[in-house]
Structure formats: C-alpha cells, structure tokens
Design a protein around this motif. Structure first.
Motif, PDB file in Angstrom:
ATOM      1  N   ASN A  31       0.823  -1.215   0.000  1.00 47.27           N
ATOM      2  CA  ASN A  31       0.000   0.000   0.000  1.00 47.27           C
ATOM      3  C   ASN A  31       0.853   1.260   0.000  1.00 47.27           C
ATOM      4  O   ASN A  31       0.469   2.281  -0.578  1.00 47.27           O
ATOM      5  N   THR A  32       2.006   1.209   0.654  1.00 47.84           N
ATOM      6  CA  THR A  32       2.903   2.365   0.676  1.00 47.84           C
ATOM      7  C   THR A  32       3.451   2.653  -0.713  1.00 47.84           C
ATOM      8  O   THR A  32       3.569   3.806  -1.113  1.00 47.84           O
ATOM      9  N   LEU A  33       3.757   1.602  -1.452  1.00 47.84           N
ATOM     10  CA  LEU A  33       4.369   1.762  -2.770  1.00 47.84           C
ATOM     11  C   LEU A  33       3.362   1.957  -3.897  1.00 47.84           C
ATOM     12  O   LEU A  33       3.751   2.292  -5.013  1.00 47.84           O
ATOM     13  N   ASN A  34       2.090   1.745  -3.632  1.00 47.66           N
ATOM     14  CA  ASN A  34       1.068   1.813  -4.674  1.00 47.66           C
ATOM     15  C   ASN A  34       0.449   3.214  -4.722  1.00 47.66           C
ATOM     16  O   ASN A  34      -0.314   3.593  -3.833  1.00 47.66           O
ATOM     17  N   PRO A  35       0.744   3.984  -5.768  1.00 53.07           N
ATOM     18  CA  PRO A  35       0.198   5.340  -5.843  1.00 53.07           C
ATOM     19  C   PRO A  35      -1.317   5.386  -6.068  1.00 53.07           C
ATOM     20  O   PRO A  35      -1.945   6.412  -5.845  1.00 53.07           O
ATOM     21  N   ARG A  63       4.810   7.894   3.641  1.00 51.55           N
ATOM     22  CA  ARG A  63       4.390   7.333   2.347  1.00 51.55           C
ATOM     23  C   ARG A  63       4.749   8.268   1.204  1.00 51.55           C
ATOM     24  O   ARG A  63       5.179   7.829   0.139  1.00 51.55           O
ATOM     25  N   GLN A  64       4.600   9.555   1.435  1.00 52.11           N
ATOM     26  CA  GLN A  64       4.909  10.519   0.382  1.00 52.11           C
ATOM     27  C   GLN A  64       6.389  10.473   0.008  1.00 52.11           C
ATOM     28  O   GLN A  64       6.745  10.681  -1.148  1.00 52.11           O
ATOM     29  N   CYS A  65       7.260  10.156   0.965  1.00 49.73           N
ATOM     30  CA  CYS A  65       8.693  10.001   0.656  1.00 49.73           C
ATOM     31  C   CYS A  65       8.887   8.920  -0.400  1.00 49.73           C
ATOM     32  O   CYS A  65       9.715   9.068  -1.303  1.00 49.73           O
ATOM     33  N   PHE A  66       8.140   7.841  -0.297  1.00 52.84           N
ATOM     34  CA  PHE A  66       8.237   6.771  -1.290  1.00 52.84           C
ATOM     35  C   PHE A  66       7.619   7.200  -2.616  1.00 52.84           C
ATOM     36  O   PHE A  66       8.183   6.960  -3.677  1.00 52.84           O
ATOM     37  N   LEU A  67       6.468   7.831  -2.560  1.00 49.31           N
ATOM     38  CA  LEU A  67       5.773   8.192  -3.789  1.00 49.31           C
ATOM     39  C   LEU A  67       6.498   9.277  -4.574  1.00 49.31           C
ATOM     40  O   LEU A  67       6.268   9.426  -5.774  1.00 49.31           O
ATOM     41  N   ASP A  68       7.387  10.012  -3.918  1.00 47.10           N
ATOM     42  CA  ASP A  68       8.184  11.021  -4.613  1.00 47.10           C
ATOM     43  C   ASP A  68       9.294  10.391  -5.458  1.00 47.10           C
ATOM     44  O   ASP A  68       9.927  11.079  -6.251  1.00 47.10           O
ATOM     45  N   GLN A  69       9.526   9.103  -5.280  1.00 50.32           N
ATOM     46  CA  GLN A  69      10.563   8.403  -6.035  1.00 50.32           C
ATOM     47  C   GLN A  69      10.030   8.032  -7.424  1.00 50.32           C
ATOM     48  O   GLN A  69       8.836   8.015  -7.663  1.00 50.32           O
ATOM     49  N   SER A  70      10.949   7.675  -8.301  1.00 53.74           N
ATOM     50  CA  SER A  70      10.543   7.277  -9.653  1.00 53.74           C
ATOM     51  C   SER A  70       9.852   5.906  -9.608  1.00 53.74           C
ATOM     52  O   SER A  70       9.997   5.155  -8.644  1.00 53.74           O
ATOM     53  N   ASN A  71       9.109   5.603 -10.653  1.00 53.84           N
ATOM     54  CA  ASN A  71       8.443   4.300 -10.729  1.00 53.84           C
ATOM     55  C   ASN A  71       9.462   3.160 -10.731  1.00 53.84           C
ATOM     56  O   ASN A  71       9.194   2.091 -10.197  1.00 53.84           O
ATOM     57  N   ARG A  72      10.608   3.410 -11.321  1.00 50.63           N
ATOM     58  CA  ARG A  72      11.665   2.391 -11.349  1.00 50.63           C
ATOM     59  C   ARG A  72      12.145   2.085  -9.926  1.00 50.63           C
ATOM     60  O   ARG A  72      12.335   0.926  -9.560  1.00 50.63           O
ATOM     61  N   ASN A  76      11.846  -1.398  -7.881  1.00 52.93           N
ATOM     62  CA  ASN A  76      13.005  -2.051  -7.285  1.00 52.93           C
ATOM     63  C   ASN A  76      12.811  -2.331  -5.798  1.00 52.93           C
ATOM     64  O   ASN A  76      13.255  -3.361  -5.295  1.00 52.93           O
ATOM     65  N   VAL A  77      12.146  -1.438  -5.108  1.00 48.20           N
ATOM     66  CA  VAL A  77      11.850  -1.680  -3.686  1.00 48.20           C
ATOM     67  C   VAL A  77      10.925  -2.883  -3.563  1.00 48.20           C
ATOM     68  O   VAL A  77      11.118  -3.743  -2.697  1.00 48.20           O
ATOM     69  N   GLN A  78       9.940  -2.977  -4.439  1.00 49.71           N
ATOM     70  CA  GLN A  78       9.029  -4.123  -4.392  1.00 49.71           C
ATOM     71  C   GLN A  78       9.768  -5.427  -4.690  1.00 49.71           C
ATOM     72  O   GLN A  78       9.535  -6.440  -4.039  1.00 49.71           O
ATOM     73  N   VAL A  79      10.684  -5.408  -5.644  1.00 49.42           N
ATOM     74  CA  VAL A  79      11.484  -6.599  -5.950  1.00 49.42           C
ATOM     75  C   VAL A  79      12.317  -6.993  -4.735  1.00 49.42           C
ATOM     76  O   VAL A  79      12.409  -8.173  -4.380  1.00 49.42           O
ATOM     77  N   MET A  80      12.910  -5.999  -4.087  1.00 44.81           N
ATOM     78  CA  MET A  80      13.710  -6.264  -2.893  1.00 44.81           C
ATOM     79  C   MET A  80      12.845  -6.865  -1.780  1.00 44.81           C
ATOM     80  O   MET A  80      13.245  -7.822  -1.118  1.00 44.81           O
ATOM     81  N   MET A  81      11.653  -6.320  -1.580  1.00 48.27           N
ATOM     82  CA  MET A  81      10.776  -6.836  -0.529  1.00 48.27           C
ATOM     83  C   MET A  81      10.328  -8.255  -0.851  1.00 48.27           C
ATOM     84  O   MET A  81      10.248  -9.106   0.044  1.00 48.27           O
ATOM     85  N   ASP A  82      10.052  -8.546  -2.116  1.00 50.01           N
ATOM     86  CA  ASP A  82       9.685  -9.905  -2.504  1.00 50.01           C
ATOM     87  C   ASP A  82      10.822 -10.874  -2.215  1.00 50.01           C
ATOM     88  O   ASP A  82      10.595 -11.993  -1.754  1.00 50.01           O
TER      89      ASP A  82
END
Length: 93
Positions: A31-35, A63-72, A76-82
């Motif tokens: 949810n944090t990573l999903n805009p 959450r906004q700190c994450f959403l300010d990042q690029s989609n890439r 990559n954060v999601q890949v790392m968490m997986d």
C-alpha cells in the motif's frame, strides 16, 4: 530516504521473528508503494496500529517520501521486498 529504507529493512527480520507473520507488513509495504491507493485507504489499512492523529500525519508523510521516487525505484523496492519475503529466514513464519 535511504535511512528510512535501511531502518525498515532492519526491523523486518525482527517482525518476522516475533512470529506475528509478515502478511501485515507486506500489505503495508504494498500500500505504501502503490500510488493508486488513496490516503484514506492507506490510513484505514493501518488504523489498528496508529495510536494518535499525529501518527496518521507522519505515516502520510512517510508514504509521500516513497511516492516522490521514480516508478523504477518503487519497482526495485518491491522486488527487494519480494526477495526478503521469499528468503529462508522469513519462509518459516
């Protein structure tokens, strides 16, 4: 931003080790990573863990700190968490 990610990742093994499971943490990260998740939906999903209104505002800023990042970067954060969730250390919980 990097410090926040490092602190979050360092707390993850402890969260799993506490035998509370990783499902709640995984949902929060998704949810944090999903805009497309609205601010209200995000807070609603974490409502049981939020002790005060100040914490709500801090979570929105976090959450906004994450959403300010690029989609890439978000991808990559999601890949790392997986990779962490599928790791040998978390698999037994």
């Amino acid at each position: 931003m990097k410090l926040v990610v490092v602190l979050m990742l360092s707390a993850l093994p402890l969260f799993c080790y506490a035998a509370s499971g990783c499902a709640s943490m995984e949902d929060m990260i998704v949810n944090t990573l999903n805009p497309s998740v609205t601010e209200d939906q995000y807070i609603e999903g974490l409502e049981e863990f939020i002790p005060a209104d100040t914490s709500k505002q801090l979570l929105v800023e976090f959450r906004q700190c994450f959403l300010d990042q690029s989609n890439r970067t978000l991808s990559n954060v999601q890949v790392m968490m997986d990779a962490i969730y599928n790791s040998r250390q978390c698999a037994s919980y």
